[in-house]
Design a protein around this motif. Structure first.
Motif, PDB file in Angstrom:
ATOM      1  N   MET A  78       9.746   2.426 -15.090  1.00  0.00           N
ATOM      2  CA  MET A  78      10.442   2.316 -13.808  1.00  0.00           C
ATOM      3  C   MET A  78       9.554   1.795 -12.695  1.00  0.00           C
ATOM      4  SD  MET A  78      13.553   3.170 -14.289  1.00  0.00           S
ATOM      5  CE  MET A  78      14.206   3.593 -12.701  1.00  0.00           C
ATOM      6  N   THR A  79       8.250   1.959 -12.905  1.00  0.00           N
ATOM      7  CA  THR A  79       7.351   1.541 -11.818  1.00  0.00           C
ATOM      8  C   THR A  79       7.109   0.042 -11.820  1.00  0.00           C
ATOM      9  OG1 THR A  79       5.492   1.993 -13.229  1.00  0.00           O
ATOM     10  CG2 THR A  79       6.121   3.734 -11.678  1.00  0.00           C
ATOM     11  N   THR A  80       7.293  -0.587 -12.963  1.00  0.00           N
ATOM     12  CA  THR A  80       6.949  -2.005 -13.082  1.00  0.00           C
ATOM     13  C   THR A  80       7.652  -2.882 -12.049  1.00  0.00           C
ATOM     14  OG1 THR A  80       6.644  -1.582 -15.407  1.00  0.00           O
ATOM     15  CG2 THR A  80       6.664  -3.893 -14.729  1.00  0.00           C
ATOM     16  N   PRO A  81       8.990  -2.723 -11.839  1.00  0.00           N
ATOM     17  CA  PRO A  81       9.655  -3.568 -10.834  1.00  0.00           C
ATOM     18  C   PRO A  81       9.069  -3.372  -9.435  1.00  0.00           C
ATOM     19  CG  PRO A  81      11.275  -2.446 -12.194  1.00  0.00           C
ATOM     20  CD  PRO A  81       9.963  -1.848 -12.511  1.00  0.00           C
ATOM     21  N   ASN A  82       8.712  -2.119  -9.102  1.00  0.00           N
ATOM     22  CA  ASN A  82       8.149  -1.872  -7.770  1.00  0.00           C
ATOM     23  C   ASN A  82       6.827  -2.606  -7.585  1.00  0.00           C
ATOM     24  OD1 ASN A  82      10.201  -0.259  -6.897  1.00  0.00           O
ATOM     25  ND2 ASN A  82       9.312   1.587  -7.823  1.00  0.00           N
ATOM     26  N   VAL A  83       6.004  -2.537  -8.641  1.00  0.00           N
ATOM     27  CA  VAL A  83       4.708  -3.231  -8.560  1.00  0.00           C
ATOM     28  C   VAL A  83       4.935  -4.723  -8.396  1.00  0.00           C
ATOM     29  CG1 VAL A  83       2.612  -3.799  -9.830  1.00  0.00           C
ATOM     30  CG2 VAL A  83       3.492  -1.466  -9.847  1.00  0.00           C
ATOM     31  N   ALA A  84       5.891  -5.245  -9.175  1.00  0.00           N
ATOM     32  CA  ALA A  84       6.160  -6.682  -9.087  1.00  0.00           C
ATOM     33  C   ALA A  84       6.671  -7.049  -7.699  1.00  0.00           C
ATOM     34  CB  ALA A  84       7.197  -7.069 -10.137  1.00  0.00           C
ATOM     35  N   ALA A  85       7.543  -6.175  -7.150  1.00  0.00           N
ATOM     36  CA  ALA A  85       8.085  -6.456  -5.812  1.00  0.00           C
ATOM     37  C   ALA A  85       6.994  -6.465  -4.771  1.00  0.00           C
ATOM     38  CB  ALA A  85       9.136  -5.411  -5.461  1.00  0.00           C
TER      39      ALA A  85
ATOM     40  N   ARG B  48       0.843  -1.212   0.000  1.00  0.00           N
ATOM     41  CA  ARG B  48       0.000   0.000   0.000  1.00  0.00           C
ATOM     42  C   ARG B  48       0.871   1.252   0.000  1.00  0.00           C
ATOM     43  NH1 ARG B  48      -4.735  -1.489   4.304  1.00  0.00           N
ATOM     44  NH2 ARG B  48      -5.760  -3.039   3.001  1.00  0.00           N
ATOM     45  N   ALA B  49       1.927   1.218   0.838  1.00  0.00           N
ATOM     46  CA  ALA B  49       2.800   2.381   0.929  1.00  0.00           C
ATOM     47  C   ALA B  49       3.472   2.644  -0.407  1.00  0.00           C
ATOM     48  CB  ALA B  49       3.848   2.142   2.017  1.00  0.00           C
ATOM     49  N   GLU B  50       3.903   1.572  -1.071  1.00  0.00           N
ATOM     50  CA  GLU B  50       4.572   1.743  -2.359  1.00  0.00           C
ATOM     51  C   GLU B  50       3.614   2.264  -3.418  1.00  0.00           C
ATOM     52  OE1 GLU B  50       6.399  -1.940  -3.170  1.00  0.00           O
ATOM     53  OE2 GLU B  50       8.198  -1.448  -2.033  1.00  0.00           O
ATOM     54  N   ALA B  51       2.407   1.783  -3.355  1.00  0.00           N
ATOM     55  CA  ALA B  51       1.406   2.238  -4.322  1.00  0.00           C
ATOM     56  C   ALA B  51       1.134   3.728  -4.137  1.00  0.00           C
ATOM     57  CB  ALA B  51       0.124   1.452  -4.161  1.00  0.00           C
ATOM     58  N   ALA B  52       1.149   4.169  -2.880  1.00  0.00           N
ATOM     59  CA  ALA B  52       0.874   5.580  -2.600  1.00  0.00           C
ATOM     60  C   ALA B  52       2.074   6.453  -2.947  1.00  0.00           C
ATOM     61  CB  ALA B  52       0.505   5.747  -1.130  1.00  0.00           C
ATOM     62  N   GLU B  53       3.289   5.888  -2.751  1.00  0.00           N
ATOM     63  CA  GLU B  53       4.493   6.694  -2.930  1.00  0.00           C
ATOM     64  C   GLU B  53       4.800   6.995  -4.405  1.00  0.00           C
ATOM     65  OE1 GLU B  53       7.696   4.703  -1.021  1.00  0.00           O
ATOM     66  OE2 GLU B  53       6.904   5.141   0.979  1.00  0.00           O
ATOM     67  N   HIS B  54       4.512   6.037  -5.264  1.00  0.00           N
ATOM     68  CA  HIS B  54       4.943   6.192  -6.655  1.00  0.00           C
ATOM     69  C   HIS B  54       3.833   6.742  -7.541  1.00  0.00           C
ATOM     70  CE1 HIS B  54       8.731   4.216  -5.932  1.00  0.00           C
ATOM     71  NE2 HIS B  54       8.066   3.388  -5.147  1.00  0.00           N
ATOM     72  N   ASP B  55       4.236   7.746  -8.368  1.00  0.00           N
ATOM     73  CA  ASP B  55       3.287   8.283  -9.343  1.00  0.00           C
ATOM     74  C   ASP B  55       3.131   7.264 -10.465  1.00  0.00           C
ATOM     75  OD1 ASP B  55       3.035  10.616  -7.942  1.00  0.00           O
ATOM     76  OD2 ASP B  55       4.767  11.558  -8.933  1.00  0.00           O
ATOM     77  N   PRO B  56       1.970   7.281 -11.107  1.00  0.00           N
ATOM     78  CA  PRO B  56       1.810   6.356 -12.231  1.00  0.00           C
ATOM     79  C   PRO B  56       2.749   6.741 -13.384  1.00  0.00           C
ATOM     80  CG  PRO B  56      -0.085   7.813 -12.026  1.00  0.00           C
ATOM     81  CD  PRO B  56       0.768   8.059 -10.841  1.00  0.00           C
ATOM     82  N   ALA B  57       3.119   5.785 -14.184  1.00  0.00           N
ATOM     83  CA  ALA B  57       4.025   6.024 -15.312  1.00  0.00           C
ATOM     84  C   ALA B  57       3.348   6.929 -16.331  1.00  0.00           C
ATOM     85  CB  ALA B  57       4.384   4.687 -15.950  1.00  0.00           C
ATOM     86  N   PRO B  58       4.139   7.804 -16.994  1.00  0.00           N
ATOM     87  CA  PRO B  58       3.533   8.706 -18.000  1.00  0.00           C
ATOM     88  C   PRO B  58       2.762   7.949 -19.067  1.00  0.00           C
ATOM     89  CG  PRO B  58       5.810   9.316 -17.555  1.00  0.00           C
ATOM     90  CD  PRO B  58       5.576   8.054 -16.819  1.00  0.00           C
ATOM     91  N   ALA B  59       3.302   6.795 -19.469  1.00  0.00           N
ATOM     92  CA  ALA B  59       2.611   6.019 -20.503  1.00  0.00           C
ATOM     93  C   ALA B  59       1.243   5.557 -20.012  1.00  0.00           C
ATOM     94  CB  ALA B  59       3.470   4.811 -20.886  1.00  0.00           C
ATOM     95  N   ASP B  60       1.186   5.143 -18.695  1.00  0.00           N
ATOM     96  CA  ASP B  60      -0.094   4.690 -18.115  1.00  0.00           C
ATOM     97  C   ASP B  60      -1.093   5.839 -18.070  1.00  0.00           C
ATOM     98  OD1 ASP B  60       0.917   2.200 -17.817  1.00  0.00           O
ATOM     99  OD2 ASP B  60       1.371   2.396 -15.657  1.00  0.00           O
TER     100      ASP B  60
END
Lengths: 154, 190
Positions: B1-8, A126-138
């Protein structure tokens, strides 16, 4: 690391230190040894009472035997073994730490560890999901989808 | 860059199906443990001494002088009965012991009564009133009873010719159980 996690880690370390301190064998006099052993022994004529807590004749006889064996210089394990020979592992209030009895000790620890691992994993995801912005492509793909759906609605 | 984090993060995520399976597995385990526990007869107390050599004893006779030692009875079938005068079930089972003794007293079977957790006077009075001429001894500090793993009177142990405890009966014993236990040991090759 968040302050909450640091607090949890400190609390966990405190529990480990307390368990280690409690498990450390301390030098004991004859009376302390007697009290320790009779507190472990189950009174054979009582319901879930130790020999230390029971006023029954059987418990008194068992205590007398422990006193005698300690005075004779027997080790704690030898005294426990004498009772085990007569009554089996039943005579000990705590399950044995060998054989099938090991499960009784390990299962709760394993369950707590599994629960803690699960909670930690969920909290981290959950923390990681909140911390990271979605990818520009997404983001771009999502915007394009919204635009398509809005156009379809119109 | 986000893909590895999601996988982890997915490595630590339990899916709903896996979580359900885990809960079901734990519940099934608990049910099995409880079912096995409830099937056990609470009177069937597992005993550590059956199948092992009987603890040696040499005890003073209740009547008269002298001692009785288990070692001296080696080669005979020995029935050891722990009793006390204050114990009502001991009084109930006593006639069965008298009949069994009358049946086997001239054979290779010895019955030994062990009075424990009781006074000598009360024990003598008990035997005189209810009868019984088999050797009876006094376990004054309960050490022999503790060695046999006795829970409380009455308890009866069947000891083979080789000195090994082959059977144990907790509570008042009847004549059939006594005869069956004795005959099993008599038939057993030494």
């Amino acid at each position: 690391m968040t302050p909450a996690r640091i607090a949890i880690l400190i609390a966990f370390a405190g529990v480990l230190v307390a368990v280690a301190a409690a498990a450390r064998p301390a030098p004991a006099g004859p009376e302390e040894r007697v009290e320790r052993i009779v507190a472990e022994l189950r009174c054979p004529v009582c319901q879930g009472l130790s020999v230390a807590d029971s006023p029954s004749v059987s418990a008194r006889e068992m205590r007398d035997l422990v006193v005698q064996r300690v005075a004779e210089g027997r080790t704690d394990e030898a005294i426990r073994e004498e009772f085990r020979r007569s009554y089996g592992d039943w005579v000990f209030l705590a399950p044995p730490t060998q054989g099938a009895g090991t499960l009784m000790w390990l299962l709760p620890i394993a369950l707590v560890a599994a629960g803690a691992g699960l909670a930690w994993g969920r909290a981290r995801s959950r923390a990681e999901a909140a911390e990271h912005d979605p990818a520009p492509a997404d983001v771009q793909a999502l915007r394009a989808r919204v635009a398509r759906e809005e156009a379809a609605d119109l | 860059m986000t893909t590895p984090n999601v996988a982890a993060s997915r490595r630590f995520t339990l899916t709903g199906r896996t979580a359900n399976l885990l809960v079901i597995a734990v519940l099934v385990g608990l049910i099995v443990v409880l079912a096995l526990g409830f099937r056990r007869d609470p009177r069937d107390i597992r005993t550590a001494v059956v199948g092992k050599e009987a603890p040696a004893f040499r005890l003073e006779r209740l009547e008269g002088t002298g001692t009785v030692a288990l070692e001296e009875l080696r080669g005979k079938v020995v029935v050891v009965n722990f009793f006390a005068s204050w114990c009502v079930p001991c009084r109930e089972e006593h006639p069965a012991l008298v009949r069994a003794w009358e049946r086997y007293r001239t054979s290779d079977v010895v019955l030994v009564g062990i009075l424990f957790q009781d006074s000598v006077e009360s024990g003598r009075d008990f035997v005189r009133r209810l009868g019984g001429t088999w050797p009876t001894v006094v376990d004054d500090r309960g050490r022999t009873a503790l060695g046999f793993g006795v829970f409380g009177p009455p308890e009866t142990f069947f000891i083979g010719r080789d000195g090994v405890i082959e059977g144990r009966h907790i509570g008042p014993i009847d004549e059939d159980t006594l005869v069956r236990g004795i005959e099993t040991l008599r038939r057993k090759p030494s």
